[in-house]
Motif scaffolding. Structure first.
Motif, PDB file in Angstrom:
ATOM      1  N   ASN A 150      48.874  78.659 -19.088  1.00 31.85           N
ATOM      2  CA  ASN A 150      48.894  77.248 -18.704  1.00 31.85           C
ATOM      3  C   ASN A 150      47.906  76.436 -19.539  1.00 31.85           C
ATOM      4  O   ASN A 150      48.196  75.311 -19.946  1.00 31.85           O
ATOM      5  CB  ASN A 150      48.558  77.093 -17.227  1.00 31.85           C
ATOM      6  N   TYR A 151      46.734  76.996 -19.762  1.00 28.67           N
ATOM      7  CA  TYR A 151      45.713  76.309 -20.569  1.00 28.67           C
ATOM      8  C   TYR A 151      46.246  76.037 -21.977  1.00 28.67           C
ATOM      9  O   TYR A 151      46.119  74.918 -22.497  1.00 28.67           O
ATOM     10  CB  TYR A 151      44.447  77.163 -20.631  1.00 28.67           C
ATOM     11  N   HIS A 152      46.835  77.052 -22.595  1.00 27.43           N
ATOM     12  CA  HIS A 152      47.367  76.872 -23.948  1.00 27.43           C
ATOM     13  C   HIS A 152      48.535  75.893 -23.955  1.00 27.43           C
ATOM     14  O   HIS A 152      48.668  75.085 -24.888  1.00 27.43           O
ATOM     15  CB  HIS A 152      47.809  78.224 -24.511  1.00 27.43           C
ATOM     16  N   LEU A 153      49.364  75.943 -22.928  1.00 32.33           N
ATOM     17  CA  LEU A 153      50.503  75.028 -22.861  1.00 32.33           C
ATOM     18  C   LEU A 153      50.039  73.580 -22.728  1.00 32.33           C
ATOM     19  O   LEU A 153      50.616  72.673 -23.352  1.00 32.33           O
ATOM     20  CB  LEU A 153      51.416  75.401 -21.694  1.00 32.33           C
ATOM     21  N   ARG A 154      49.026  73.350 -21.932  1.00 32.96           N
ATOM     22  CA  ARG A 154      48.501  71.987 -21.790  1.00 32.96           C
ATOM     23  C   ARG A 154      47.973  71.470 -23.129  1.00 32.96           C
ATOM     24  O   ARG A 154      48.152  70.293 -23.468  1.00 32.96           O
ATOM     25  CB  ARG A 154      47.395  71.960 -20.728  1.00 32.96           C
ATOM     26  N   THR A 155      47.333  72.357 -23.885  1.00 27.78           N
ATOM     27  CA  THR A 155      46.811  71.961 -25.190  1.00 27.78           C
ATOM     28  C   THR A 155      47.950  71.612 -26.148  1.00 27.78           C
ATOM     29  O   THR A 155      47.908  70.590 -26.845  1.00 27.78           O
ATOM     30  CB  THR A 155      45.964  73.099 -25.798  1.00 27.78           C
ATOM     31  N   LEU A 156      48.976  72.449 -26.169  1.00 24.61           N
ATOM     32  CA  LEU A 156      50.130  72.184 -27.035  1.00 24.61           C
ATOM     33  C   LEU A 156      50.831  70.891 -26.630  1.00 24.61           C
ATOM     34  O   LEU A 156      51.254  70.097 -27.493  1.00 24.61           O
ATOM     35  CB  LEU A 156      51.107  73.354 -26.966  1.00 24.61           C
ATOM     36  N   GLU A 157      50.937  70.666 -25.339  1.00 28.95           N
ATOM     37  CA  GLU A 157      51.598  69.450 -24.849  1.00 28.95           C
ATOM     38  C   GLU A 157      50.780  68.213 -25.191  1.00 28.95           C
ATOM     39  O   GLU A 157      51.330  67.172 -25.573  1.00 28.95           O
ATOM     40  CB  GLU A 157      51.814  69.549 -23.338  1.00 28.95           C
ATOM     41  N   THR A 159      54.901  80.887 -16.070  1.00 27.27           N
ATOM     42  CA  THR A 159      55.136  82.195 -15.447  1.00 27.27           C
ATOM     43  C   THR A 159      56.032  83.061 -16.324  1.00 27.27           C
ATOM     44  O   THR A 159      55.764  84.248 -16.544  1.00 27.27           O
ATOM     45  CB  THR A 159      55.787  82.010 -14.069  1.00 27.27           C
ATOM     46  N   MET A 160      57.084  82.484 -16.854  1.00 26.32           N
ATOM     47  CA  MET A 160      58.009  83.221 -17.714  1.00 26.32           C
ATOM     48  C   MET A 160      57.309  83.691 -18.983  1.00 26.32           C
ATOM     49  O   MET A 160      57.483  84.822 -19.439  1.00 26.32           O
ATOM     50  CB  MET A 160      59.214  82.345 -18.069  1.00 26.32           C
ATOM     51  N   LEU A 161      56.506  82.817 -19.560  1.00 28.25           N
ATOM     52  CA  LEU A 161      55.832  83.134 -20.819  1.00 28.25           C
ATOM     53  C   LEU A 161      54.735  84.170 -20.620  1.00 28.25           C
ATOM     54  O   LEU A 161      54.496  85.005 -21.497  1.00 28.25           O
ATOM     55  CB  LEU A 161      55.252  81.859 -21.431  1.00 28.25           C
ATOM     56  N   LYS A 185      56.076  87.545 -20.977  1.00 28.19           N
ATOM     57  CA  LYS A 185      56.527  87.879 -22.325  1.00 28.19           C
ATOM     58  C   LYS A 185      55.384  88.221 -23.258  1.00 28.19           C
ATOM     59  O   LYS A 185      55.496  89.118 -24.103  1.00 28.19           O
ATOM     60  CB  LYS A 185      57.328  86.708 -22.910  1.00 28.19           C
ATOM     61  N   ILE A 186      54.278  87.486 -23.135  1.00 25.85           N
ATOM     62  CA  ILE A 186      53.190  87.692 -24.103  1.00 25.85           C
ATOM     63  C   ILE A 186      52.014  88.471 -23.524  1.00 25.85           C
ATOM     64  O   ILE A 186      51.039  88.741 -24.231  1.00 25.85           O
ATOM     65  CB  ILE A 186      52.699  86.346 -24.674  1.00 25.85           C
ATOM     66  N   GLY A 187      52.100  88.835 -22.251  1.00 22.19           N
ATOM     67  CA  GLY A 187      51.081  89.690 -21.664  1.00 22.19           C
ATOM     68  C   GLY A 187      49.749  89.028 -21.405  1.00 22.19           C
ATOM     69  O   GLY A 187      48.699  89.642 -21.598  1.00 22.19           O
ATOM     70  N   LEU A 188      49.778  87.769 -20.954  1.00 16.81           N
ATOM     71  CA  LEU A 188      48.554  87.049 -20.603  1.00 16.81           C
ATOM     72  C   LEU A 188      48.671  86.507 -19.187  1.00 16.81           C
ATOM     73  O   LEU A 188      49.781  86.266 -18.702  1.00 16.81           O
ATOM     74  CB  LEU A 188      48.327  85.879 -21.571  1.00 16.81           C
ATOM     75  N   PRO A 189      47.539  86.286 -18.499  1.00 18.90           N
ATOM     76  CA  PRO A 189      47.596  85.695 -17.163  1.00 18.90           C
ATOM     77  C   PRO A 189      48.216  84.298 -17.218  1.00 18.90           C
ATOM     78  O   PRO A 189      48.050  83.571 -18.208  1.00 18.90           O
ATOM     79  CB  PRO A 189      46.115  85.623 -16.747  1.00 18.90           C
ATOM     80  N   ARG A 190      48.915  83.936 -16.167  1.00 20.17           N
ATOM     81  CA  ARG A 190      49.580  82.633 -16.122  1.00 20.17           C
ATOM     82  C   ARG A 190      48.603  81.486 -16.308  1.00 20.17           C
ATOM     83  O   ARG A 190      48.914  80.490 -16.966  1.00 20.17           O
ATOM     84  CB  ARG A 190      50.327  82.478 -14.796  1.00 20.17           C
ATOM     85  N   GLN A 191      47.393  81.624 -15.736  1.00 20.32           N
ATOM     86  CA  GLN A 191      46.412  80.549 -15.851  1.00 20.32           C
ATOM     87  C   GLN A 191      46.015  80.314 -17.319  1.00 20.32           C
ATOM     88  O   GLN A 191      45.852  79.169 -17.751  1.00 20.32           O
ATOM     89  CB  GLN A 191      45.162  80.878 -15.019  1.00 20.32           C
ATOM     90  N   THR A 199      55.886  73.688  -7.872  1.00 19.83           N
ATOM     91  CA  THR A 199      56.732  73.014  -8.858  1.00 19.83           C
ATOM     92  C   THR A 199      56.570  73.723 -10.204  1.00 19.83           C
ATOM     93  O   THR A 199      55.466  73.805 -10.749  1.00 19.83           O
ATOM     94  CB  THR A 199      56.349  71.530  -9.017  1.00 19.83           C
ATOM     95  N   GLU A 200      57.659  74.256 -10.705  1.00 20.16           N
ATOM     96  CA  GLU A 200      57.634  74.974 -11.976  1.00 20.16           C
ATOM     97  C   GLU A 200      58.010  74.016 -13.105  1.00 20.16           C
ATOM     98  O   GLU A 200      59.075  73.386 -13.066  1.00 20.16           O
ATOM     99  CB  GLU A 200      58.613  76.144 -11.939  1.00 20.16           C
TER     100      GLU A 200
END
Length: 206
Positions: free
Chosen positions: A49-56, A35-37, A40-46, A73-74
């Protein structure tokens, strides 16, 4: 979080080079949530989330905290390092080989040496981190201005003689092998002020 991490896995390297994911890695120098990101970068949270899961999934970010907000849960995530270097090991089939055409006056050979340095030290760091140990290394970094190309050549000759004497003095066949790399190259911020005959050496373009 480490100051610097080396990416050796080809898939992780590909993931890190995506512009959006690269931006997310930079933002996650400090812990943040999807949500915070997104703000900041101007993209939908969903999508974030997809990019974050890939990075993780590729070990480039990790979970640092979970915060409960009502029924949600955040997940607070952080990059595993403040900066990253992609090792030539990520492109092993086309990685530079300094043994292929050794030429002390070649800029491309110097680049091959630098690539091997990143690869080898990266592998050492990865192994040492897993074993919770430190890697015994030493480095010098400095600047020098030469009045003439002849002075530069004389410096290189004297440096070679000095290093050769040190190698002969301290080398021991039964000791642990170490690799020594010494390099001289024009500083990028000085190229605009250089005369046409002064940058590098005659074989810089090799």
């Amino acid at each position: 979080m480490h100051d610097i991490a080396v990416i050796e896995d080809p898939a992780a390297a590909e993931v890190s080079l995506d512009p959006i994911r690269s931006r997310l890695l930079a933002e996650l120098a400090q812990p943040g949530s999807a949500t915070m990101l997104a703000g900041k970068i101007g993209l939908p949270r969903q999508k974030v989330n997809y990019h974050l899961r890939t990075l993780e999934h590729h070990g480039l970010i990790h979970l640092v905290e979970e915060r409960r907000k009502g029924n949600v849960t955040e997940r607070m995530l952080q990059a595993t390092a403040a900066s990253y270097v992609i090792s030539p090991a990520a492109m092993a089939a086309v990685a530079p080989d300094p043994g292929r055409a050794p030429d002390r006056l070649s800029a491309r050979w110097l680049l091959a040496l630098a690539g091997r340095l990143v690869r080898d030290v990266g592998t050492l760091i990865t192994s040492a981190t897993q074993a919770k140990q430190r890697v015994a290394t030493f480095a010098l970094d400095g600047e020098i201005r030469f009045a003439t190309p002849a002075d530069r050549a004389a410096f290189a000759t004297e440096l070679t003689d000095t290093v050769t004497r040190l190698l002969a003095k301290y080398h021991n066949e039964t000791g642990r092998k170490h690799r020594l790399v010494v390099a001289i190259h024009p500083a990028l911020d000085s190229l605009a002020d250089e005369n046409p005959d002064s940058p590098g050496t005659p074989n810089d373009g090799k």
